[in-house]
Design a protein around this motif. Structure first.
Motif, short mmCIF file in Angstrom:
data_model
loop_
_atom_site.label_atom_id
_atom_site.label_comp_id
_atom_site.label_asym_id
_atom_site.label_seq_id
_atom_site.Cartn_x
_atom_site.Cartn_y
_atom_site.Cartn_z
N VAL A 5 4.35 0.42 0.98
CA VAL A 5 4.81 -0.54 2.29
C VAL A 5 3.87 -1.74 2.16
N THR A 6 4.86 -2.61 2.76
CA THR A 6 4.45 -4.02 2.72
C THR A 6 3.72 -4.36 4.10
N PRO A 7 2.38 -4.57 4.16
CA PRO A 7 1.79 -4.97 5.45
C PRO A 7 1.97 -6.11 6.23
N MET A 8 2.12 -5.95 7.68
CA MET A 8 2.58 -6.97 8.38
C MET A 8 1.30 -7.64 8.81
N MET A 9 1.45 -9.06 8.81
CA MET A 9 0.18 -9.94 8.99
C MET A 9 0.31 -10.98 10.12
N GLY A 10 -0.84 -11.21 10.74
CA GLY A 10 -0.85 -12.25 11.60
C GLY A 10 -2.37 -13.15 11.43
N SER A 11 -2.12 -14.39 11.93
CA SER A 11 -3.31 -15.13 11.62
C SER A 11 -3.79 -15.83 13.02
N TYR A 12 -5.19 -15.98 13.11
CA TYR A 12 -5.66 -16.34 14.60
C TYR A 12 -6.60 -17.31 14.18
N GLY A 13 -6.49 -18.49 14.81
CA GLY A 13 -7.37 -19.66 14.49
C GLY A 13 -8.09 -20.14 15.78
N VAL A 64 0.83 -1.25 -0.15
CA VAL A 64 -0.12 -0.05 -0.09
C VAL A 64 0.97 1.15 -0.03
N SER A 65 0.30 2.41 -0.64
CA SER A 65 1.00 3.72 -0.42
C SER A 65 1.11 4.03 1.05
N GLY A 66 2.45 4.32 1.44
CA GLY A 66 2.52 4.77 2.93
C GLY A 66 2.18 6.45 3.08
N ARG A 67 2.43 6.69 4.12
CA ARG A 67 1.98 8.11 4.69
C ARG A 67 2.93 9.02 3.94
N ASP A 68 4.26 8.67 3.65
CA ASP A 68 5.26 9.55 3.12
C ASP A 68 5.12 9.16 1.47
N GLY A 69 4.31 8.35 0.89
CA GLY A 69 4.51 8.06 -0.45
C GLY A 69 5.07 7.00 -0.84
#
Lengths: 440, 440
Positions: free
Chosen positions: A310-318, A302-307
């Motif tokens: 950014v690659t988002p950081m993820m988690g999963s919860y089962g 996604v485009s970050g605050r400064d242009g």
């Protein structure tokens, strides 16, 4: 519900092919029937419990800020090729070819799909953080399915996924789910101990399995009893309070708790002997922060605050929703049958007539049934023309929290018997007092 | 829900690959995303509607005396061999082999399984009649899936099954479902016309499809408008009143209504020209009495009242739950987007701030949002920092029944605007009056 009009088949004998208590009881009390190895149909009694368990999971996810959606069961193999794990996944994956010979699979989990969906629709840092979840049937083709719904092939799972802009955000999402899980299991009346789990190549402490004790559990567990008495209601512990959440995490991580996979005898030796708890355990939930494992592989940016991108950081919860029904029974039963915690009971009250041919008995029972229903109390009325003893045995087996036992002898003195299934305590009360007790 | 924190992705352009209005709108408004041909993920907006549709179906089934349970998606092929239709079923059946090379399939329907379950647990006439249902995902491997969820491959279906001791009982069950269906569709705000369907080798009139008009529907339909004005609220029409149910059935059957499959030009010619309705239609439900077709093939027998063995008579009753979401949109939309009937709307009210940088506007919006929520009114608050016009367009597209539009200009005069999405009517009201209107 009137039992005489219900599909609530009870087996006379305890089934000999079931190895653990929950499996035996689920078959005998008519919660489920096996339709193929490791695959079960949920009969009305089991379905009611499953729905209640599901609803508790849902409510706590909503409170934690996760949004519900629903992904399909059948996925294209290409999605898993994109994330790079199609070939790595073993024979537990049910692989399918459709009529056009396209490779598909029955989803065992949804990291790949949710990452693709998020990638295709989310473009800006302003749309993060987000937490999404669904409650959907999954399939894992276990080589030897066993223990009934505790280790079936088709099973209902809640899986949530978090998307954050950085590691600190990912950690915050993880903490929120930790709290949601502890509250979820507590509401169901079970002790599910969070245990440090292997977090693989990513490392770090952000991987916990939630394990309940069960005699035939799949792993050996070792934990400090302190983890059982963590206060979840203390002031300052809310989903929006970062400091409170971090303190909770530290408390959980500070008490020793491990399965044989992660067990550390040196640390274990330092636990006070009186606080040591060991046994066999079954996993009912797993939360896991995996950073950019999928976002990177699948090009989610996604485009970050400064242009910058950014690659988002993820988690999963089962959470194993259908497995939990078995887990609750493992934790709460006796020789006579199931003992449902009220929050997940199929009905709160069961009414038994000791003599279905006695007019006064039937009239008193019908009246209480009608009044409990009008007061919104879920009630099962065993109005069948059966011996009283058979009906009482059935009620104990099905495990409703309260029984109202009505017979000519008591009615002569103007009373009915109210029995608490868990404690076995019995009280003779007038019908009015019984009604007041169970509607309060 | 605050839109700034939601996963509600809206497409700027109407998708060009979708052929019918509902498909276009479901993609554009962010209800679903396709994950493989004919397979969809339900995003939070679509999921909310799907749940409401499902809940209406559930409530009417419960009222009709059907009991909910849940059968699994994956079935063993042998079950279908027993009923004799495994080989007859075409390539629409998704056939699967598991890791032990056992033949399985993804259930397209459940007559075989429910018959086997009933057979294994029910032994006596005293346990009949019974009506059982479940709401579960099904799979039909359509050669050319199209129209989005209207003709997808993985779809959510409610299927109910009735078991009766004789034909008269089977007919009664059929009539009850007929009423349940008419009430179900009416609650959703759609006109689903019951049409005589082909009942195959069994013959008789006990087979009806429920069809809604849609420009790209799969069949041509012909019906007498009288069938649209059947009174479902008249005294004496209840699930327990056999005479009332029979009268309803006669009224339904008495009005001409047929698809091209069963169309009879001679009877059609007798319908008053003013009452003639024709068009293309899509099936959203099907009820069908098939007698002993499955019970006989699969050896389902119970001991009868006089000791003889009796073969139960069965019927099945399907509703396309996920398909209905598309059907409702087909029936209720305009050039600007969806127009949800209140009973299935994802939220009842949408709040739009015309200027997210105006303090008074934001304060008034937040206050109304809080108060609507406290009053139990489901509200979506578009609090994003976006142009007012974009937000208004989004609200029209998503189709919530009511909009509250708040801007600095109106607030100077102490008013907000309340817009009805269906009629387009707008009213200027004080915030208090708006609140009173939408909570009444």
């Amino acid at each position: 519900m009137r039992l005489s009009q219900s599909f609530l088949p009870v087996l006379k004998e305890s089934p000999s092919d079931a190895q653990i208590a929950s499996h035996k009881l689920m078959l005998q009390a008519g919660l489920v029937r096996q339709t193929a190895a490791g695959i079960y149909a949920w009969l009305p009694l089991g379905w009611r419990v499953l729905q209640k368990v599901e609803q508790i999971v849902r409510e706590e996810q909503d409170r934690a800020g996760a949004q519900e959606m629903l992904m399909p069961t059948i996925q294209p193999a290409d999605l898993w090729r994109e994330s790079g794990r199609y070939d790595a996944y073993g024979p537990e994956m049910l692989r399918i070819k459709d009529r056009h010979d396209r490779e598909m699979l029955y989803g065992p989990t949804n990291e790949d799909m949710i990452t693709a969906l998020f990638r295709d629709d989310v473009k800006s840092y302003r749309d993060l953080p987000r937490m999404l979840y669904h409650i959907q049937w999954k399939f894992r083709d276990e080589v030897r399915p066993r223990f009934g719904v505790m280790r079936g092939r088709e099973f209902l799972m809640k899986d949530a996924y978090s998307f954050d802009l950085d590691e600190a955000g990912g950690q915050r999402s993880y903490y929120r789910q930790l709290l949601a899980y502890l509250r979820t299991f507590r509401r169901m009346g079970i002790k599910a101990v969070p245990m440090q789990a292997d977090s693989g190549p990513i490392g770090g402490k952000l991987s916990h399995e939630f394990i309940i004790l069960a005699p035939n559990g799949e792993s050996e567990v070792f934990y400090d009893a302190a983890v059982e008495s963590i206060d979840l209601d203390r002031p300052g512990l809310s989903y929006d309070d970062d400091a409170g959440l971090a303190a909770l995490f530290n408390e959980v991580t500070g008490s020793y708790a491990a399965t044989d996979e992660t067990h550390d005898p040196a640390r274990w030796a330092m636990v006070d002997d009186k606080a040591k708890r060991t046994g066999r355990g079954i996993e009912v939930g797993h939360i896991f922060y995996f950073g950019d494992r999928y976002s990177k592989a699948m090009g989610l940016k996604v485009s970050g605050r400064d242009g910058d991108m950014v690659t988002p950081m993820m988690g999963s919860y089962g959470v194993g929703v259908s497995r939990l029904v078995g887990a609750i029974i493992e934790a709460s039963h006796d020789d006579n049958g199931i003992i449902w915690p009220e929050a997940v009971a199929p009905w709160k009250v069961g009414i038994v007539t000791m003599r279905a041919d006695d007019e006064a008995t039937v009239a008193a029972a019908a009246d209480l049934y009608q009044k409990l229903g009008a007061a919104g109390v879920e009630t099962l009325y065993d109005d069948r023309d059966e011996r009283g003893g058979v009906k009482l045995g059935g009620m104990d087996l099905m495990g409703l929290p309260w029984q109202i036992i009505i017979g000519p002898r008591g009615l002569k003195d103007g009373v009915v018997e109210v029995k608490n299934r868990a404690s076995g305590e019995r009280e003779e009360l007038t019908p009015e007092a019984a009604l007041a007790k169970l509607t309060s």
